[in-house]
Write an enzyme that holds these catalytic residues in place. Structure first.
Site, PDB file in Angstrom:
ATOM      1  N   ARG A  72     -20.265 -35.872 -60.528  1.00 35.05           N
ATOM      2  CA  ARG A  72     -21.342 -35.937 -59.349  1.00 35.05           C
ATOM      3  C   ARG A  72     -21.557 -34.572 -58.829  1.00 35.05           C
ATOM      4  NH1 ARG A  72     -18.234 -40.728 -59.029  1.00 35.05           N
ATOM      5  NH2 ARG A  72     -16.817 -40.046 -57.221  1.00 35.05           N
ATOM      6  N   ILE A  73     -20.806 -33.500 -58.836  1.00 32.45           N
ATOM      7  CA  ILE A  73     -21.201 -32.288 -58.259  1.00 32.45           C
ATOM      8  C   ILE A  73     -22.475 -31.773 -58.934  1.00 32.45           C
ATOM      9  CG2 ILE A  73     -20.414 -29.911 -58.136  1.00 32.45           C
ATOM     10  CD1 ILE A  73     -17.599 -31.000 -57.124  1.00 32.45           C
ATOM     11  N   TYR A 127     -14.016 -29.523 -38.889  1.00 31.77           N
ATOM     12  CA  TYR A 127     -13.503 -30.325 -40.406  1.00 31.77           C
ATOM     13  C   TYR A 127     -12.132 -29.554 -40.885  1.00 31.77           C
ATOM     14  CZ  TYR A 127     -18.513 -30.856 -40.796  1.00 31.77           C
ATOM     15  OH  TYR A 127     -19.862 -31.236 -40.862  1.00 31.77           O
ATOM     16  N   ASP A 176     -21.555 -25.899 -46.566  1.00 34.08           N
ATOM     17  CA  ASP A 176     -21.553 -26.356 -45.102  1.00 34.08           C
ATOM     18  C   ASP A 176     -20.346 -26.626 -44.801  1.00 34.08           C
ATOM     19  OD1 ASP A 176     -23.465 -27.289 -42.773  1.00 34.08           O
ATOM     20  OD2 ASP A 176     -22.153 -29.004 -43.252  1.00 34.08           O
ATOM     21  N   GLU A 231     -24.181 -33.644 -61.174  1.00 31.11           N
ATOM     22  CA  GLU A 231     -25.426 -34.634 -61.117  1.00 31.11           C
ATOM     23  C   GLU A 231     -26.338 -34.042 -60.011  1.00 31.11           C
ATOM     24  OE1 GLU A 231     -24.224 -38.665 -61.042  1.00 31.11           O
ATOM     25  OE2 GLU A 231     -26.086 -39.114 -59.722  1.00 31.11           O
ATOM     26  N   ALA A 287     -25.711 -36.596 -44.624  1.00 30.28           N
ATOM     27  CA  ALA A 287     -25.727 -38.013 -45.087  1.00 30.28           C
ATOM     28  C   ALA A 287     -27.245 -38.137 -45.852  1.00 30.28           C
ATOM     29  CB  ALA A 287     -25.879 -38.884 -43.895  1.00 30.28           C
ATOM     30  N   GLN A 329     -29.811 -29.188 -37.844  1.00 29.08           N
ATOM     31  CA  GLN A 329     -29.070 -30.133 -38.893  1.00 29.08           C
ATOM     32  C   GLN A 329     -28.782 -31.559 -38.265  1.00 29.08           C
ATOM     33  OE1 GLN A 329     -24.793 -30.463 -40.962  1.00 29.08           O
ATOM     34  NE2 GLN A 329     -25.556 -28.521 -41.342  1.00 29.08           N
ATOM     35  N   HIS A 351     -22.588 -27.591 -32.980  1.00 27.06           N
ATOM     36  CA  HIS A 351     -22.206 -28.745 -33.809  1.00 27.06           C
ATOM     37  C   HIS A 351     -22.922 -29.983 -33.032  1.00 27.06           C
ATOM     38  CE1 HIS A 351     -19.155 -30.686 -36.982  1.00 27.06           C
ATOM     39  NE2 HIS A 351     -20.221 -31.624 -37.004  1.00 27.06           N
ATOM     40  N   PHE A 373     -24.006 -27.596 -50.036  1.00 26.90           N
ATOM     41  CA  PHE A 373     -22.873 -28.507 -50.732  1.00 26.90           C
ATOM     42  C   PHE A 373     -21.919 -28.847 -49.320  1.00 26.90           C
ATOM     43  CE2 PHE A 373     -18.281 -28.831 -52.152  1.00 26.90           C
ATOM     44  CZ  PHE A 373     -18.657 -29.627 -53.309  1.00 26.90           C
ATOM     45  N   PHE A 430     -16.623 -34.477 -54.250  1.00 27.82           N
ATOM     46  CA  PHE A 430     -15.467 -33.830 -54.727  1.00 27.82           C
ATOM     47  C   PHE A 430     -15.255 -34.263 -55.983  1.00 27.82           C
ATOM     48  CE2 PHE A 430     -13.422 -33.127 -50.307  1.00 27.82           C
ATOM     49  CZ  PHE A 430     -14.283 -32.270 -49.897  1.00 27.82           C
ATOM     50  N   LYS A 472     -19.728 -24.198 -37.792  1.00 27.15           N
ATOM     51  CA  LYS A 472     -20.183 -24.759 -36.476  1.00 27.15           C
ATOM     52  C   LYS A 472     -19.269 -24.557 -35.397  1.00 27.15           C
ATOM     53  CE  LYS A 472     -22.334 -28.341 -39.438  1.00 27.15           C
ATOM     54  NZ  LYS A 472     -21.654 -28.733 -40.736  1.00 27.15           N
TER      55      LYS A 472
HETATM   56  P1  NAP Z   1     -23.396 -37.523 -48.127  1.00 26.48           P
HETATM   57  O1  NAP Z   1     -23.314 -36.435 -48.845  1.00 26.48           O
HETATM   58  O2  NAP Z   1     -24.604 -38.292 -48.070  1.00 26.48           O
HETATM   59  O3  NAP Z   1     -22.516 -38.779 -49.147  1.00 26.48           O
HETATM   60  C1  NAP Z   1     -21.358 -38.202 -49.592  1.00 26.48           C
HETATM   61  C2  NAP Z   1     -20.654 -39.370 -50.278  1.00 26.48           C
HETATM   62  O4  NAP Z   1     -21.295 -39.835 -51.450  1.00 26.48           O
HETATM   63  C3  NAP Z   1     -19.153 -39.270 -50.864  1.00 26.48           C
HETATM   64  O5  NAP Z   1     -18.411 -40.303 -50.730  1.00 26.48           O
HETATM   65  C4  NAP Z   1     -19.533 -38.987 -52.215  1.00 26.48           C
HETATM   66  O6  NAP Z   1     -18.444 -39.591 -52.851  1.00 26.48           O
HETATM   67  C5  NAP Z   1     -20.544 -39.789 -52.503  1.00 26.48           C
HETATM   68  N1  NAP Z   1     -21.485 -39.226 -53.686  1.00 26.48           N
HETATM   69  C6  NAP Z   1     -21.758 -38.110 -53.825  1.00 26.48           C
HETATM   70  N2  NAP Z   1     -22.593 -37.757 -54.739  1.00 26.48           N
HETATM   71  C7  NAP Z   1     -22.843 -38.923 -55.242  1.00 26.48           C
HETATM   72  C8  NAP Z   1     -23.470 -39.413 -56.772  1.00 26.48           C
HETATM   73  N3  NAP Z   1     -24.240 -38.818 -57.068  1.00 26.48           N
HETATM   74  N4  NAP Z   1     -23.544 -40.806 -56.812  1.00 26.48           N
HETATM   75  C9  NAP Z   1     -22.864 -41.791 -55.997  1.00 26.48           C
HETATM   76  N5  NAP Z   1     -22.213 -41.243 -54.776  1.00 26.48           N
HETATM   77  C10 NAP Z   1     -22.181 -40.025 -54.528  1.00 26.48           C
HETATM   78  O7  NAP Z   1     -22.489 -37.718 -46.811  1.00 26.48           O
HETATM   79  P2  NAP Z   1     -21.795 -36.681 -45.784  1.00 26.48           P
HETATM   80  O8  NAP Z   1     -20.578 -35.906 -46.369  1.00 26.48           O
HETATM   81  O9  NAP Z   1     -21.497 -37.373 -44.741  1.00 26.48           O
HETATM   82  O10 NAP Z   1     -22.902 -35.542 -45.379  1.00 26.48           O
HETATM   83  C11 NAP Z   1     -23.126 -34.323 -46.370  1.00 26.48           C
HETATM   84  C12 NAP Z   1     -22.350 -33.155 -45.788  1.00 26.48           C
HETATM   85  O11 NAP Z   1     -23.382 -32.939 -44.500  1.00 26.48           O
HETATM   86  C13 NAP Z   1     -20.975 -33.186 -44.955  1.00 26.48           C
HETATM   87  O12 NAP Z   1     -20.001 -33.088 -46.152  1.00 26.48           O
HETATM   88  C14 NAP Z   1     -20.821 -32.161 -43.796  1.00 26.48           C
HETATM   89  O13 NAP Z   1     -21.040 -30.881 -44.421  1.00 26.48           O
HETATM   90  C15 NAP Z   1     -22.291 -32.505 -43.322  1.00 26.48           C
HETATM   91  N6  NAP Z   1     -22.460 -33.368 -42.179  1.00 26.48           N
HETATM   92  C16 NAP Z   1     -22.718 -32.800 -40.851  1.00 26.48           C
HETATM   93  C17 NAP Z   1     -22.848 -33.473 -39.768  1.00 26.48           C
HETATM   94  C18 NAP Z   1     -23.101 -33.004 -38.406  1.00 26.48           C
HETATM   95  O14 NAP Z   1     -22.815 -33.692 -37.437  1.00 26.48           O
HETATM   96  N7  NAP Z   1     -23.930 -31.712 -38.584  1.00 26.48           N
HETATM   97  C19 NAP Z   1     -22.444 -35.070 -40.069  1.00 26.48           C
HETATM   98  C20 NAP Z   1     -22.344 -35.617 -40.959  1.00 26.48           C
HETATM   99  C21 NAP Z   1     -22.189 -34.598 -42.326  1.00 26.48           C
HETATM  100  P3  NAP Z   1     -17.455 -38.493 -54.110  1.00 26.48           P
HETATM  101  O15 NAP Z   1     -16.998 -37.186 -53.215  1.00 26.48           O
HETATM  102  O16 NAP Z   1     -16.349 -39.261 -54.544  1.00 26.48           O
HETATM  103  O17 NAP Z   1     -18.468 -38.190 -55.229  1.00 26.48           O
END
Ligand code: NAP
Length: 337
Positions: A277-278, A56, A51, A280, A218, A191, A118, A22, A273, A85
């Site tokens: 979708r959580i 953050y 995560d 789903e 992502a 990661q 990180h 998550f 959040f 991280k």
């Molecule tokens: P992500 O999980 O690819 O996408 C999140 C986005 O997608 C949010 O806007 C969310 O909106 C939307 N979403 C979620 N489920 C969905 C669904 N079933 N249908 C349509 N839209 C949906 O992007 P991320 O948050 O960038 O990456 C995930 C996690 O990876 C981060 O939260 C963080 O923990 C980690 N991360 C790490 C690094 C690093 O440098 N190590 C960089 C980036 C991210 P809602 O909340 O409105 O559903």
């Protein structure tokens, strides 16, 4: 059996990491109270892998959520797999454990399950997460990341982190750690951004050959309108191939994007959040893509990064102690992710 072991991968140090995690990073405008609610909902739905990161600025809220779910009997500490991280301003070896201790205090936890470097980009130590000079340019630091890694190893030895790994490392940077004389522990994971348009197949192959797990961030295309994401990229979850596969399985594109990673042995992070979708996203665990689906999804690979191109090869300059080789854009995409 501890629930961490269910749908989990065994790390190279013997611990288990749940394959679906998550994500908790949200744009700064999102109230921090939202993450607390979301983590509690996620625990109710079944997520056990969370995560986060020092960067953050949400570890207090996540800690509270975990404590509440432990207090109401939903989970035990050992059921949860929590990742934090160490940020670039703490990469000097003497600062690594300090940063971890700050995170642990905020979390009200005595250990994290996984602690990651990180970014392989040392920044000037201090209060500022993005230290800048009078011209608004980021101030880098000169740190040998092999020394940072030794400090990470000490965090594992002290029991403050069960496992240690890296994030945003390329092949060469991983090799620098792996080839370090008297390496005590290998990174358990790397990661990185990974989604069908950037499937990291070569890095994945290398990681697998070294028994290092690749974790995808992502994985849904980070569809959040964060201001530092690349603009003008196609929206992953609207991709016609992804959508057709989803329709065939009576699933959603998000579930297919996550399932794709799980079936290729990649741990997938998904941030939402929103309660629906959580739920789903968690259902990515309970269906199967065919080999033909996997092939079609592989063919979507086209080097599209949602997080601005980090020009990873130039990061080598940092490992060698030449931070001036690093472009400013490297740090910006990670501002609060
Ligand atoms: P992500 O999980 O690819 O996408 C999140 C986005 O997608 C949010 O806007 C969310 O909106 C939307 N979403 C979620 N489920 C969905 C669904 N079933 N249908 C349509 N839209 C949906 O992007 P991320 O948050 O960038 O990456 C995930 C996690 O990876 C981060 O939260 C963080 O923990 C980690 N991360 C790490 C690094 C690093 O440098 N190590 C960089 C980036 C991210 P809602 O909340 O409105 O559903």
């Amino acid at each position: 059996m501890s629930s961490v072991k269910l749908c989990s991968v065994k790390l190279n140090d013997g611990f288990f990491m749940p394959m679906l995690g998550f994500g908790t990073s949200a744009p700064n405008k999102v109230a921090k109270s939202e993450v607390e609610e979301a983590v509690m909902k996620a625990i109710d739905v079944g997520y056990r892998h969370f995560d986060s990161a020092y960067l953050y600025l949400n570890e207090e809220e996540i800690g509270r959520a975990i404590q509440k779910k432990i207090a109401d009997g939903s989970v035990k500490r050992e059921d949860i797999f929590y990742t934090s991280k160490v940020w670039g301003t703490f990469l000097r070896p003497e600062l690594v454990q300090t940063s971890l201790e700050i995170s642990l205090r905020k979390l009200q936890l005595s250990y994290v399950d996984l602690y990651l470097i990180h970014i392989p980009i040392p920044l000037k130590p201090g209060e500022e997460l993005f230290p800048k000079d009078e011209h608004g340019e980021l101030i880098f630091d000169t740190v040998d990341l092999c020394a940072t890694w030794e400090a990470m190893e000490k965090c594992k030895d002290s029991g403050l982190a069960k496992s240690i790994g890296v994030s945003n490392f390329n092949h060469k940077q991983l090799e620098r750690i792996l080839d370090k004389p008297s390496l005590k522990y290998k990174p358990v994971c790397n990661q990185v951004e990974c989604q069908p348009y950037l499937n990291q197949s070569k890095l994945l192959e290398f990681c697998k050959s070294q028994d290092i797990v690749l974790t995808a961030y992502a994985a849904l295309g980070s569809n959040s309108g964060k201001e530092w994401l690349s603009k003008n990229n196609p929206v992953l979850l609207e991709d016609p191939v992804l959508s057709a596969i989803a329709a065939r399985h009576r699933r959603t594109p998000a579930q297919v994007a996550l399932r794709y990673q799980l079936q290729r042995g990649v741990v997938a992070l998904a941030k939402s959040f929103n309660e629906e979708r959580i739920r789903e996203n968690f259902q990515a665990l309970d269906f199967q893509l065919t080999p033909e689906d996997m092939e079609s999804l592989d063919s979507l690979n086209r080097n599209i990064r949602y997080f601005v191109d980090p020009l990873v090869n130039r990061w080598d300059g940092v490992l060698c102690g030449h931070p001036q080789l690093m472009p400013l854009s490297l740090c910006l995409p990670h501002r609060s992710t």
